[in-house]
Design an enzyme around this catalytic site. Structure first.
Site, mmCIF file in Angstrom:
data_model
loop_
_atom_site.group_PDB
_atom_site.id
_atom_site.type_symbol
_atom_site.label_atom_id
_atom_site.label_comp_id
_atom_site.label_asym_id
_atom_site.label_seq_id
_atom_site.Cartn_x
_atom_site.Cartn_y
_atom_site.Cartn_z
ATOM 1 N N ASP A 70 -5.452 -7.874 -2.111
ATOM 2 C CA ASP A 70 -5.305 -6.445 -2.370
ATOM 3 C C ASP A 70 -6.254 -5.903 -3.423
ATOM 4 O O ASP A 70 -6.561 -6.566 -4.405
ATOM 5 C CB ASP A 70 -3.854 -6.147 -2.784
ATOM 6 C CG ASP A 70 -2.917 -6.247 -1.595
ATOM 7 O OD1 ASP A 70 -3.118 -5.478 -0.635
ATOM 8 O OD2 ASP A 70 -2.013 -7.096 -1.609
ATOM 9 N N GLU A 112 6.118 -0.514 6.738
ATOM 10 C CA GLU A 112 5.825 -1.816 6.128
ATOM 11 C C GLU A 112 6.241 -1.753 4.670
ATOM 12 O O GLU A 112 5.685 -0.993 3.887
ATOM 13 C CB GLU A 112 4.324 -2.125 6.195
ATOM 14 C CG GLU A 112 3.848 -2.545 7.564
ATOM 15 C CD GLU A 112 2.343 -2.786 7.592
ATOM 16 O OE1 GLU A 112 1.778 -3.224 6.572
ATOM 17 O OE2 GLU A 112 1.739 -2.481 8.635
#
Lengths: 392, 258
Positions: free
Chosen positions: B57, B46
């Site tokens: 995040d 990824e």
């Protein structure tokens, strides 16, 4: 017609562009906010607090000396007289009652200059709710008195240390904390930004401003509609409140005043409709200041309340459809307008609101026109900026 | 055939997907890191597209995004770096990032570029399902890109089934109500959620991510699913590595084996 569709879009702006982790939070709010805020029980409590706690209705004041100077009939909507010194509290009162009805135990909020943070800490103290406010580390340094006001009110102030450490980063951090605490926490967003239903919900709570203007103008002038309503726009909550009941009254010009900073094309500006392109930030699709690679640009304005890189989706729609007229005012001109209002009317405005007054210099109108300027906040919080500027 | 489909056809357990931020720690590290991930024996790569405002995040990935942007990373730059990757990388490659840079690049042009360089799938956390279906799916499909949705412990069963019906790669199970970042261990509550979803009999494979950091958490997560995804812990390895290739291989083999 200015109207929001069922998916939360005003034309092509709005929506809920959120990570799946926030979907249940947003869905809970979306399903419940209208039934709750339309209930009689809610309305009774909301109206009671607006009246006896916030001090509403705020006056609509005919500014005679300002009117004489600018050759029109100018009224000031005195949101600066609200408890805590700005319109922000209209929204926090509404959202705190909503949060209680939803059974939430904790409140989180973001703040830039600290006005929304103070308004949130205030209603949390009133309701006995746990309160955490996220604030950019840079802003905490710049706005120490407001940090201490929040702390005195019992709120925890947490520095956002990521990115540029200002309002957008504080908003990012509040959203992250909401992801981490999805069940017991309500996030009180301070402007008409964020994922649906926030922009419309915040606008509804602020719409008391134009609701009152209509009634007050009818009493004073025999008509509900002025020729023009002027308000400053950062995210745009005071403007949304002042425009709300006039969206669909085409005879009323809606003037949104953005912060041009050091000049629209100086690289130090917050004039989103001039500089922004369609983009996605904090859950809504709107006009956004960004690089050609789609990275969000840090805006600048002398007023901390206007330096947001986006604009509420309803304002992007007003701009896009031409329903709203957008004007940009530079730092220096806003400061001059702030001093002018102080000298002509004995009112020191917040520097955000001073931008709205400066717009008079750029607009054309007739001497018979009735103009309402939304005086969204008082200038006490800006004394240091006025002093540093020094030209008075 | 799409490499993601191919992978799940031949392997259905202990699949390891590794996330890293393109352009971190140095601008030109992207391809060398991908090669090292493949050499180490992971199954999916990824590649994170850095963004100024990554709201899903935690601090580790936030910081890597900021460093990468300061290094000069952009989608344009990334596609240049990936132009010849298929000469050296055989694993499925997924781009993961936020919607705004993609919109600015141009959705159609972005998808076209992805197909051109050999990207197999996308994870765009802030692209909601409703918008995907009305505006994006048709374009993604045209360029053979598999779109992955996230689910969390708060996602209702009804919603999980809806997501399953619109997914044709794998489902990304966020392990707890949280943003990305390593946690100490997996709690009983998390395991109950893994089991609940396992028993739903979804048509798509499931990978568990967020809070997976080592052999123990990987093995536990993989025992309830088809495998797991590691991001923040891997970023931390890159951050402190002296010999990057060696550190990547040692870390990944340590996660898989033992």
């Amino acid at each position: 017609m200015i109207r929001i569709d069922e998916n939360g879009f005003y034309g092509k702006f709005g929506g809920a562009f959120i990570p799946e982790m926030l979907y249940p939070n947003i869905e809970e709010l979306r399903e419940n906010y209208l039934p709750i805020i339309n209930s009689e029980e809610f309305q009774v409590e909301f109206r009671h607090l607006l009246k006896d706690y916030v001090g509403r209705p705020t006056p609509l004041f005919l500014a005679e000396r300002l009117s004489e100077k600018y050759k029109a009939k100018i009224y000031l909507k005195r949101e600066d007289l609200c408890h805590t010194g700005a319109h922000k509290v209209n929204n926090t009162v509404g959202q705190i009652i909503l949060a209680k009805k939803l059974g939430k135990k904790r409140i989180i909020a973001e703040t830039g200059a600290g006005q929304h943070g103070v308004a949130t800490a205030t209603v949390c103290a009133l309701m006995g709710m746990d309160c955490t406010v996220y604030m950019g580390a840079v802003d905490m340094e710049r706005q120490k008195p407001n940090v201490e006001r929040m702390r005195i009110l019992g709120a925890k102030v947490v520095p956002a240390t990521s990115g540029s450490q200002t309002l957008k980063d504080a908003t990012n951090e509040a959203m992250r904390q909401w992801i981490n605490n999805p069940v017991d926490t309500h996030y009180i967003i301070g402007s008409v930004v964020g994922p649906h239903p926030y922009p419309e919900m915040v606008a509804k709570f602020q719409s008391v401003i134009s609701e009152e203007i209509k009634a007050q103008l009818l009493e004073k002038e025999g008509r509900e509609n002025p020729d023009m309503v002027i308000a400053c726009v950062g995210g745009g909550s005071n403007a949304a409140g002042a425009f709300y009941h006039y969206y669909n009254e085409p005879s009323v010009r809606l003037i949104a005043v953005e912060a041009a900073g050091l000049g629209i094309f100086s690289g130090k500006s917050a004039a989103t409709t001039s500089l922004g392109k369609l983009g996605i930030l904090h859950g809504s699709r709107t006009l956004l200041m960004q690089t050609e690679d789609g990275q969000v640009v840090e805006p600048h304005s002398i007023s901390a309340g206007l330096d947001y890189p986006g604009i509420g989706p309803v304002h992007a729609h007003l701009f896009d459809t031409g329903r709203g007229e957008f004007v940009a005012v530079e730092d220096e001109d806003a400061m001059v307008a702030g001093i002018e209002l102080s000298r002509l009317e004995g009112i020191i405005p917040a520097i955000e609101s001073a931008h709205a007054f400066s717009a008079l210099n750029q607009l054309s109108y007739n001497p018979s026109d009735i103009i309402v300027i939304n005086l969204s906040g008082r200038g006490d919080k800006d004394l240091e900026t006025y002093i540093k500027w020094g030209n008075y | 055939m799409n490499r993601i489909d191919e992978l799940f056809k031949k392997k259905s357990e202990n699949i390891l997907s590794i996330y890293f931020t393109a352009g971190f720690p140095s601008l030109e590290d992207t391809l060398p890191i991908m090669k090292a991930i493949e050499a180490a024996g992971a199954d999916i790569i990824e590649v994170g597209v850095p963004y100024s405002d990554p709201i899903a995040d935690g601090p580790t990935i936030q910081e890597s995004n900021l460093v990468a942007l300061n290094n000069g990373m952009s989608l344009r730059k990334l596609f240049d770096q990936l132009a010849d990757m298929r000469k050296e990388v055989n694993l499925p490659v997924i781009l993961m990032g936020y919607l705004n840079p993609v919109v600015q690049f141009g959705v159609e042009k972005f998808c076209q570029k992805c197909q051109e360089v050999g990207v197999d799938g996308l994870i765009l956390p802030d692209l909601p399902m409703s918008q995907y279906l009305t505006e994006y799916k048709e374009i993604f499909d045209r360029y053979e890109l598999r779109n992955t949705f996230l689910i969390s412990p708060q996602t209702s069963e009804k919603r999980i089934r809806e997501i399953d019906s619109h997914t044709d790669g794998f489902i990304y199970m966020v392990s707890s109500a949280s943003i990305t970042g390593a946690k100490a261990a997996l709690s009983a509550e998390q395991l109950a959620y893994f089991e609940r979803v396992r028993l739903m009999g979804l048509k798509n494979p499931r990978l568990i991510g967020f809070g997976i950091s080592d052999n123990a958490t990987f093995k536990t997560a993989a025992s309830y699913s088809h495998g797991a995804i590691i991001g923040s812990a891997f970023i931390n390895v890159l951050k402190s590595a002296e010999d990057q290739e060696k550190a990547v291989i040692e870390y990944i083999q340590g996660v898989i084996n033992n």
